[in-house]
Design an enzyme around this catalytic site. Structure first.
Site, short mmCIF file in Angstrom:
data_model
loop_
_atom_site.label_atom_id
_atom_site.label_comp_id
_atom_site.label_asym_id
_atom_site.label_seq_id
_atom_site.Cartn_x
_atom_site.Cartn_y
_atom_site.Cartn_z
N GLU A 368 0.83 -1.21 0.00
CA GLU A 368 0.00 0.00 0.00
C GLU A 368 0.86 1.26 0.00
O GLU A 368 0.51 2.26 -0.63
CB GLU A 368 -0.95 0.00 1.21
N HIS A 497 -13.31 -6.87 -5.26
CA HIS A 497 -13.09 -6.06 -6.47
C HIS A 497 -14.21 -6.23 -7.49
O HIS A 497 -14.48 -5.32 -8.27
CB HIS A 497 -11.74 -6.44 -7.09
#
Length: 611
Positions: A368, A497
Site C-alpha cells: 500500500e 473487487h
C-alpha cells in the site's frame, strides 16, 4: 469555471493559426486540470467518509457529490469537442486532451448514472456487512470477513469447518447481489458505447494503450503456466497425503476451501502442510513481531523508513494525521480491504487498512505504501497525469519492496529473523513459499477479468453466469468449490473487487512486471549478479540503495505523462512486458519440482493423470 471556459474558448475566434489555437488550448488545459483536481478532491473526501463509516447518510452524500461531478465532466467533454486537438503538434497536449475525452460512467444519462451508483453502493455495502455464525456456536453470529473469517480460513485444518465458513460467506457475499450485478453489467455496457467503445472489456483494456495487450498476456501466461502446473501438482500431492483420498482427489481439481484463502488466490497460509522440506522451519516472523511489541503504527513507520533509505520521499504529516491504520473499535461498518488514497492536494495521501500484526500484513503495508510513494512522486503533474503509467504499474511498486522485505536477508537486517540457517533446502522452501503467493496468483487474477470481459462482451448467457465463472476457475487455476454451485448461487461478487467494480487485470500485470522491476533494481543495487551463486535474485535486499531508488524516481515521477513502455524504459531500458524475470527468479524451484515430479510420480496437470 464556466465563465473561464467561455472566455478561453472565445479566444479561438480570433486565432487564425494552429499555433495560436494550440496556445489557447494549452491555457485551457492548465485551468481545467486545476478545476478537475478540486472537484475530485471533494468527491474523494466523501468516498473516504463512506468507506470509513458505511451509513445511509454517508452513502447519500457520496452519491450526491458523484452525480454533481458527472455533470461537470459532461460539460468538460462538450468543451473539448470545440478544440481540434487531434491536429496539434504537441504530443503532450494531444495526450492530455485524449485523456479528458474519456468521460467514463459520467457519459450516462443522469437517471442511469444515479441507478449505477445505487447498485454499486448496494453491492459494496452488502460485501462489507457480511456476518456469519460461529461454526461451534450458532448463537454467535457476528463474525466478519476481516479479521475473524480470514483468520479461520488461514489457520484451520478441519475440512468441515472450512467448508462451512466458505459456504456461509459465498452465500451472503455473492448470491444476494445477482440482480444488482445484472443491472451493473447493463449500465456498464451502455456507458462503454456512449464513450465510443464496443463494451466494458474494451474500456478496461484501453488503459493499457495497446490493441494487442490481451494477446500478449495470454502468451505470457502460457509461458508461465508450466511452472504453475508443477506447483499445483505438488500441492495436490501433499494435500492428498495430509487429508486423504476422500477429501483431496489425486487427479481432480483442488478443493479451494483447503488452500488457506477464501478465494484460493494465494496459498502461502498452508505452507506448513505443503512445504517441500517440512523439517526446515518456514520463514514466518509473525510471532516475533508480536514478541517485540510491533504495532500497526510501527509497521508503517518501517515501511516509510524503507522508502527513505532509497532516497525516496518521506511520508508527509497529513498521512499520519488522517489515515486509518487499525480497525476502529466503535462498532462501525467500514470497508476493511486495504487501500491507498490520493486526495489531489499537495501531500494529502492516506491509507485505510484494518492492520493486524502479522508477517503477511507487514508485506501488505509495503504494498500500500508503494501506492503512496507513487502519489507523492507524480503530484507535480497535471491532474490528468496523476495516475500510474498503466494500472499495473501502480500495483507493482510496493510489491517490489515486498519481495525485498520478505527475503531472509532483510528480515535478519531488521532483527525479526534469528538463527536462520541458509542452505539449499531452506532456499527451496522459501522459493516455494513465494510461489504460493506469486505464481498461484496469476491464473486467479486473469480469471477475475476474463470472466467479466465475457459478461461485458455478451459471451456468456445470463442464465449460465455462475457456471461460466466456475468453469474459468477450474480451467485456469485447477480449483473447485467445496460444495456444488448452481445458478441459484452467484459467486463472483464474493470477491471485493468484483462487487466494487475494480478492474483486476492491474494485479496480473503487476505480478509480471514487478519481477522485471525487481531484477533491474537488484542488479543496480549490486545485490544480484546473474550466474553468480553468491548474489542470487531470490535473496536480494534493495534497502538503502540510492541507485535503485533513482530508478523508481525516474519512472514514478512521470505518472501517466508517457505511454507505459516509455515509463518502463525509464526504469530498466526495456519496452516490453515479459515473463523472463519470473522464470529467472524461480529457476531453482522449477528444477527441483521437475526432479521430484519424476521421483515421486507427482504429476503436473490436474486432469486425467494418476499419481
Amino acid at each position: 469555471m464556466k465563465l473561464l471556459v467561455v472566455t478561453i474558448l472565445a479566444g479561438l475566434a480570433v486565432c487564425h493559426g494552429a499555433t495560436k489555437e494550440e496556445i489557447v488550448a494549452t491555457e485551457y488545459l492548465q485551468n481545467i486540470n486545476k478545476e478537475l483536481a478540486k472537484h475530485t478532491n471533494v468527491e474523494t473526501e466523501v468516498s473516504w467518509a463512506y468507506a470509513s463509516n458505511i451509513t445511509d447518510e454517508n452513502e447519500r452524500l457520496r452519491n450526491e457529490i458523484s452525480a454533481e461531478n458527472a455533470k461537470f465532466l459532461k460539460e468538460v467533454a462538450k468543451d473539448i469537442q470545440k478544440f481540434n486537438w487531434r491536429t496539434y503538434g504537441s504530443a503532450d497536449v494531444r495526450r492530455q486532451f485524449k485523456s479528458l475525452s474519456k468521460t467514463g460512467y459520467s457519459a450516462l444519462p443522469a437517471e442511469d448514472y444515479a441507478e449505477l451508483l445505487e447498485v454499486l453502493s448496494a453491492m459494496e455495502s452488502n460485501f462489507a456487512k457480511v456476518r456469519v455464525c460461529d461454526y461451534k456456536n450458532s448463537a454467535k453470529c457476528d463474525l466478519s470477513l476481516d479479521p475473524e473469517i480470514e483468520e479461520i480460513i488461514t489457520k484451520s485444518r478441519d475440512p468441515e469447518e472450512l467448508k462451512y465458513y466458505w459456504t456461509q460467506f459465498y452465500d451472503k457475499a455473492g448470491t444476494p447481489t445477482r440482480s444488482n450485478f445484472e443491472k451493473y453489467v447493463e449500465l456498464n455496457t451502455k456507458s462503454a458505447k456512449l464513450n465510443n467503445f464496443t463494451d466494458g472489456a474494451e474500456v478496461w483494456l484501453d488503459e493499457y494503450e495497446d490493441a494487442t495487450f490481451e494477446d500478449q498476456l495470454e502468451a505470457i501466461f502460457e509461458d508461465i503456466k508450466p511452472l504453475y502446473d508443477q506447483v499445483h501438482g505438488y500441492v495436490r500431492y501433499r494435500l492428498n497425503k495430509f487429508y486423504g483420498d476422500e477429501v483431496v482427489s489425486k487427479t481432480g481439481p483442488l478443493p479451494m476451501h483447503l488452500l488457506g484463502n477464501m478465494w484460493a488466490q494465494q496459498w502461502s497460509s498452508i505452507a506448513d502442510i505443503v512445504s517441500p522440506f517440512p523439517e526446515k522451519p518456514l520463514v514466518d516472523v509473525s510471532d516475533e513481531m508480536v514478541a517485540q511489541g510491533y504495532t500497526p503504527l510501527k509497521m508503517f513507520q518501517m515501511g516509510d523508513d524503507f522508502f527513505q533509505s532509497m532516497g525516496l520521499k518521506k511520508l508527509p504529516q497529513e498521512f499520519w494525521d488522517k489515515s486509518i491504520l487499525e480497525k476502529p473499535d466503535d462498532g462501525r461498518d467500514l470497508v476493511c480491504h486495504a487501500s491507498a488514497w490520493d486526495f489531489y492536494l499537495t501531500d494529502d495521501v492516506r491509507i485505510k487498512q484494518c492492520t493486524r500484526v502479522t508477517q503477511d500484513q507487514f508485506f501488505t503495508v509495503h504494498h500500500e505504501m508503494g501506492h503512496i510513494q507513487y502519489f507523492l512522486q507524480y503530484q507535480h503533474q497535471p491532474f490528468v497525469y496523476r495516475t500510474g503509467a498503466n494500472p499495473g504499474f501502480h500495483e507493482a511498486v510496493g510489491d517490489v519492496l515486498s519481495l525485498s522485505v520478505s527475503t531472509p536477508k532483510h528480515l535478519e537486517r531488521v532483527g525479526l529473523l534469528k538463527n536462520y540457517v541458509s542452505d539449499n533446502e531452506a532456499r527451496i522452501n522459501q522459493l516455494f513459499l513465494t510461489a504460493l503467493d506469486k505464481i498461484v496468483f496469476l491464473p486467479f487474477a486473469f480469471t477475475m477479468d476474463k470472466y467479466r470481459w465475457a459478461l461485458f462482451r455478451g459471451q456468456a448467457d445470463k442464465s449460465e453466469w455462475n457456471c461460466a465463472f466456475w468453469k474459468l476457475r477450474e480451467e485456469y487455476s485447477g480449483i473447485e468449490p467445496p460444495v456444488v454451485r448452481t445458478e441459484k448461487d452467484f459467486d463472483a461478487p464474493a470477491k471485493y473487487h468484483v462487487s466494487a467494480d475494480v478492474e483486476y487485470l492491474r494485479y496480473l500485470v503487476s505480478f509480471i512486471i514487478q519481477f522485471q522491476f525487481y531484477k533491474s533494481a537488484c542488479i543496480t543495487a549490486g545485490e544480484y549478479v546473474p550466474n553468480q551463486t553468491e548474489y542470487p535474485l531470490d535473496n536480494c535486499d534493495i534497502y538503502g540503495s540510492k541507485e535503485a531508488g533513482k530508478l523508481f524516481e525516474n519512472m514514478l515521477s512521470l505518472g501517466a505523462s508517457k505511454p507505459w513502455p516509455d515509463a518502463l524504459e525509464a526504469f530498466n531500458g526495456e519496452r516490453t512486458m515479459t515473463g523472463k524475470a519470473i522464470a529467472e527468479y524461480f529457476e531453482p524451484l522449477r528444477v527441483w519440482l521437475e526432479a521430484v515430479a519424476v521421483e515421486s510420480l507427482c504429476h503436473q496437470r490436474y486432469k486425467n493423470v494418476d499419481l
